[in-house]
Design an enzyme around this catalytic site. Structure first.
Site, PDB file in Angstrom:
ATOM      1  N   HIS A 306      -8.833  17.832  67.892  1.00  0.00           N
ATOM      2  CA  HIS A 306      -8.434  16.594  68.489  1.00  0.00           C
ATOM      3  C   HIS A 306      -9.049  15.695  67.371  1.00  0.00           C
ATOM      4  O   HIS A 306     -10.716  16.507  67.988  1.00  0.00           O
ATOM      5  CB  HIS A 306      -8.359  16.914  69.701  1.00  0.00           C
ATOM      6  CG  HIS A 306      -7.835  15.398  70.788  1.00  0.00           C
ATOM      7  ND1 HIS A 306      -8.335  14.045  70.463  1.00  0.00           N
ATOM      8  CD2 HIS A 306      -6.652  14.792  70.796  1.00  0.00           C
ATOM      9  CE1 HIS A 306      -7.060  13.256  70.620  1.00  0.00           C
ATOM     10  NE2 HIS A 306      -6.295  13.947  70.899  1.00  0.00           N
ATOM     11  N   ASP A 363      -0.762  19.458  72.243  1.00  0.00           N
ATOM     12  CA  ASP A 363       0.757  19.990  71.645  1.00  0.00           C
ATOM     13  C   ASP A 363       0.397  21.063  71.669  1.00  0.00           C
ATOM     14  O   ASP A 363       2.162  21.877  71.373  1.00  0.00           O
ATOM     15  CB  ASP A 363       0.897  19.191  70.891  1.00  0.00           C
ATOM     16  CG  ASP A 363       1.036  17.609  69.923  1.00  0.00           C
ATOM     17  OD1 ASP A 363      -0.232  17.477  69.584  1.00  0.00           O
ATOM     18  OD2 ASP A 363       1.740  17.069  71.314  1.00  0.00           O
TER      19      ASP A 363
HETATM   20  C1  SDX Z   1      -2.340  14.586  68.728  1.00  0.00           C
HETATM   21  O1  SDX Z   1      -5.492  10.688  68.788  1.00  0.00           O
HETATM   22  C2  SDX Z   1      -4.948  11.413  69.601  1.00  0.00           C
HETATM   23  O2  SDX Z   1      -5.412  10.748  70.344  1.00  0.00           O
HETATM   24  C3  SDX Z   1      -3.336  12.087  69.788  1.00  0.00           C
HETATM   25  C4  SDX Z   1      -2.754  12.047  70.230  1.00  0.00           C
HETATM   26  C5  SDX Z   1      -2.133  11.414  71.467  1.00  0.00           C
HETATM   27  O3  SDX Z   1      -2.257  11.263  72.339  1.00  0.00           O
HETATM   28  O4  SDX Z   1      -1.936   9.876  71.180  1.00  0.00           O
HETATM   29  O5  SDX Z   1      -3.969  12.914  71.274  1.00  0.00           O
HETATM   30  C6  SDX Z   1      -1.827  13.284  70.076  1.00  0.00           C
HETATM   31  O6  SDX Z   1      -1.925  13.891  67.779  1.00  0.00           O
HETATM   32  C7  SDX Z   1      -3.127  15.124  69.013  1.00  0.00           C
HETATM   33  C8  SDX Z   1      -3.356  16.613  67.630  1.00  0.00           C
HETATM   34  C9  SDX Z   1      -1.948  16.876  67.187  1.00  0.00           C
HETATM   35  N1  SDX Z   1      -2.266  17.652  66.006  1.00  0.00           N
HETATM   36  C10 SDX Z   1      -2.250  19.027  65.572  1.00  0.00           C
HETATM   37  O7  SDX Z   1      -2.957  19.671  66.623  1.00  0.00           O
HETATM   38  C11 SDX Z   1      -2.077  19.241  64.421  1.00  0.00           C
HETATM   39  C12 SDX Z   1      -3.211  20.379  64.308  1.00  0.00           C
HETATM   40  N2  SDX Z   1      -4.524  19.354  63.939  1.00  0.00           N
HETATM   41  C13 SDX Z   1      -5.644  19.290  62.980  1.00  0.00           C
HETATM   42  O8  SDX Z   1      -4.446  18.873  61.556  1.00  0.00           O
HETATM   43  C14 SDX Z   1      -6.637  18.063  63.155  1.00  0.00           C
HETATM   44  O9  SDX Z   1      -7.770  19.233  64.768  1.00  0.00           O
HETATM   45  C15 SDX Z   1      -6.146  16.883  63.643  1.00  0.00           C
HETATM   46  C16 SDX Z   1      -6.057  15.934  63.210  1.00  0.00           C
HETATM   47  C17 SDX Z   1      -6.130  16.579  65.010  1.00  0.00           C
HETATM   48  C18 SDX Z   1      -7.993  16.333  63.657  1.00  0.00           C
HETATM   49  O10 SDX Z   1      -8.676  15.849  62.981  1.00  0.00           O
HETATM   50  P1  SDX Z   1     -10.014  15.278  62.314  1.00  0.00           P
HETATM   51  O11 SDX Z   1     -10.489  14.663  63.881  1.00  0.00           O
HETATM   52  O12 SDX Z   1      -9.390  14.641  61.468  1.00  0.00           O
HETATM   53  O13 SDX Z   1     -10.678  16.740  61.694  1.00  0.00           O
HETATM   54  P2  SDX Z   1     -10.973  17.181  60.963  1.00  0.00           P
HETATM   55  O14 SDX Z   1      -9.189  17.266  59.658  1.00  0.00           O
HETATM   56  O15 SDX Z   1     -11.842  16.902  59.268  1.00  0.00           O
HETATM   57  O16 SDX Z   1     -11.138  18.448  60.885  1.00  0.00           O
HETATM   58  C19 SDX Z   1     -12.584  18.813  61.041  1.00  0.00           C
HETATM   59  C20 SDX Z   1     -12.448  20.113  60.489  1.00  0.00           C
HETATM   60  C21 SDX Z   1     -12.302  20.575  59.621  1.00  0.00           C
HETATM   61  O17 SDX Z   1     -13.045  21.605  58.560  1.00  0.00           O
HETATM   62  P3  SDX Z   1     -13.978  21.150  57.621  1.00  0.00           P
HETATM   63  O18 SDX Z   1     -13.375  19.974  56.885  1.00  0.00           O
HETATM   64  O19 SDX Z   1     -15.082  20.290  58.594  1.00  0.00           O
HETATM   65  O20 SDX Z   1     -14.758  22.173  57.179  1.00  0.00           O
HETATM   66  O21 SDX Z   1     -11.987  21.153  61.602  1.00  0.00           O
HETATM   67  C22 SDX Z   1     -11.140  21.934  60.912  1.00  0.00           C
HETATM   68  C23 SDX Z   1     -10.429  20.527  59.926  1.00  0.00           C
HETATM   69  O22 SDX Z   1     -10.517  21.791  57.920  1.00  0.00           O
HETATM   70  N3  SDX Z   1      -9.890  22.363  61.743  1.00  0.00           N
HETATM   71  C24 SDX Z   1      -9.214  22.862  61.918  1.00  0.00           C
HETATM   72  C25 SDX Z   1      -7.957  22.283  62.994  1.00  0.00           C
HETATM   73  N4  SDX Z   1      -8.175  21.489  63.129  1.00  0.00           N
HETATM   74  C26 SDX Z   1      -9.352  20.611  61.981  1.00  0.00           C
HETATM   75  N5  SDX Z   1      -8.816  24.047  61.173  1.00  0.00           N
HETATM   76  C27 SDX Z   1      -7.968  24.974  61.876  1.00  0.00           C
HETATM   77  N6  SDX Z   1      -6.996  24.623  62.190  1.00  0.00           N
HETATM   78  C28 SDX Z   1      -6.940  23.447  63.078  1.00  0.00           C
HETATM   79  N7  SDX Z   1      -5.943  22.592  63.919  1.00  0.00           N
END
Ligand code: SDX
Length: 428
Positions: A306, A363
């Site tokens: 998140h 989720d």
């Molecule tokens: C919702 O914003 C809100 O409030 C949203 C929400 C709401 O109520 O409105 O809470 C609802 O959307 C919840 C999130 C649902 N999405 C997912 O579950 C999809 C999987 N998660 C991600 O794609 C990710 O974690 C996000 C999109 C939720 C957050 O992305 P960020 O904050 O931009 O973080 P990032 O993509 O920059 O990740 C940081 C690091 C990265 O590695 P590096 O590039 O630093 O090496 O963490 C890794 C990412 O690769 N990473 C993950 C991961 N999520 C982040 N690695 C593996 N699995 C994951 N799920």
């Protein structure tokens, strides 16, 4: 109290900006004059360090796992409140008295039906159309039916449009489910609760009476409350940006629905259950954990991570407890729940997830419950949109009522070609 400031030094010159503080949470540096004074923009793709607005609706503390709606903790609301009461709270800022709540519930019940012409929009879709595709269409189309509530300068019209959107989303979402089955649409029955009415329109059939199961009604009540609002997330920011142009509220909510659909956002609940099913067995979890950690593999653990929560998502804790309760009360044992729990356990003890502060989000467990209740996975995000509509509407109202409100228009760091002359095709 002396005014706090922040100073930026550029090429030997110092530029000072006010620091504004809210009631709780991070202060902000007010940089509205920065471009005029320095000729420079700030650069923040994804808005990781940017406050887009002032708001009094929802507060999140990502480090402490705190989520407050108008100051009330989500755990208390999920346990003790109703979705209609939380809707009133989000819209009006205070918990209603009994008479205020009764009047609000009655008002919403006056708008639960949809125009019969709107039902014909569904017939233009294939039966296997994704419910979110249908919602994008029919919610935007609502604006063609309600010209009496699209003047956003009129607070009375804004509130009627808000009531219509909150009231009609359960009907529209249930209609999308019925349409996919080839079953007739069910009319609302306003003697039922908001959640019970939705369940009957979804799972009832005209041929026989439908008894609302209190266990399922209570689970849906909690799920709707947990999804109602969440500060300036991507879809809420989309609604605000669309609203800042003066677009009508129905169009703004349709924009929010489109944004929510993405798997990185609201689409994650559908993706998370599909992922858990694909894993299928706890023995295969290490394979998927390795893929999630592999930089060269686009796979991510859906329902994990998140932008704001860096220790735990308080909603996920309530959702996990609800999953346990509902499956036990319905006497359902779903191996997918066992996979989810083991995946969470392994991930939370894995250095990669600990270091990147990745935890289950709202989720991760919701799909287990929705599946147990009988919703197909492609309905999950539509249910998220149903619940989030009140948050979008509350945020939209707050933005429109803000006297400092202006059209949202970000700038860019331009990295394209500098000016050059046209070359006729024969000379290229
Ligand atoms: C919702 O914003 C809100 O409030 C949203 C929400 C709401 O109520 O409105 O809470 C609802 O959307 C919840 C999130 C649902 N999405 C997912 O579950 C999809 C999987 N998660 C991600 O794609 C990710 O974690 C996000 C999109 C939720 C957050 O992305 P960020 O904050 O931009 O973080 P990032 O993509 O920059 O990740 C940081 C690091 C990265 O590695 P590096 O590039 O630093 O090496 O963490 C890794 C990412 O690769 N990473 C993950 C991961 N999520 C982040 N690695 C593996 N699995 C994951 N799920």
């Amino acid at each position: 109290m002396t005014e706090q400031t922040a100073t930026l030094g550029v090429d030997g010159s110092n530029f000072t900006y006010p620091v504004l503080d809210g009631t709780v949470g991070p202060e902000v540096v007010d940089i509205r004059k920065l471009y005029g004074q320095t000729g420079m923009f700030t650069y923040d793709p994804g808005f990781t360090s940017t406050a887009s607005c002032e708001s009094a609706i929802t507060y999140i503390d990502g480090e402490k796992g705190i989520l407050l709606h108008r100051g009330y903790p989500i755990e208390q609301l999920a346990e003790k409140s109703t979705f209609m009461e939380v809707s009133y709270l989000l819209l009006h800022g205070e918990l209603p008295t009994k008479s205020e709540l009764d009047e609000f519930v009655y008002t919403i019940s006056r708008h639960t039906m949809v125009h019969e012409q709107l039902a014909t929009f569904y017939r233009g879709f294939r039966r296997d159309a994704h419910p979110m595709a249908i919602l994008c269409g029919v919610v935007g189309a609502l604006s063609s039916f309600y010209h009496d509530s699209t003047d956003i300068t009129d607070p009375a019209q804004r509130m009627i449009a808000s009531h219509r959107l909150i009231a009609k989303m359960p009907t529209l979402v249930a209609m999308a489910f019925k349409y996919s089955l080839g079953q007739p649409f069910m009319f609302p029955q306003n003697s039922l609760s908001y959640t019970g009415n939705f369940l009957r329109m979804t799972f009832g059939v005209p041929a026989e009476p439908y008894e609302v199961n209190p266990i399922i009604e209570n689970a849906m009540r909690r799920i709707f409350i947990l999804h109602a609002d969440h500060e300036q997330n991507a879809s809420t920011s989309t609604v605000r940006l669309a609203g800042s142009s003066g677009a009508n509220p129905f169009a703004c909510i349709a924009a929010g629905i489109a944004c929510l659909w993405g798997p990185a956002h609201g689409g994650a609940n559908e993706a998370a259950l599909n992922m858990l099913r694909e894993i299928g067995d706890v023995k295969r979890i290490p394979e998927y954990i390795a893929r999630a950690k592999d930089k060269n593999d686009p796979f991510r653990l859906m329902g994990f991570g998140h932008r704001v929560y860096k220790n735990f998502d308080p909603r996920a804790k309530v959702m996990k407890a609800t999953a346990d309760e509902v499956l036990k009360e319905l006497n359902i044992s779903d191996p997918v729940l066992d996979v989810a729990k083991e995946l969470e356990h392994i991930a939370l003890n894995d250095e990669y997830f600990i270091e990147k502060k990745l935890y289950p989000n709202v989720d991760f467990y919701s799909g287990v419950i929705l599946n147990a209740i009988g919703f197909p996975t492609d309905m999950f995000t539509a249910l998220f949109a149903l619940a989030r509509t009140v948050g979008w509407v509350a945020q939209w109202n707050e933005m429109i009522a803000d006297p400092e409100q202006k059209i949202g228009r970000p700038r860019q760091l331009y990295v394209g070609a500098t000016q050059r002359d046209y070359i006729p095709v024969g000379d290229r």
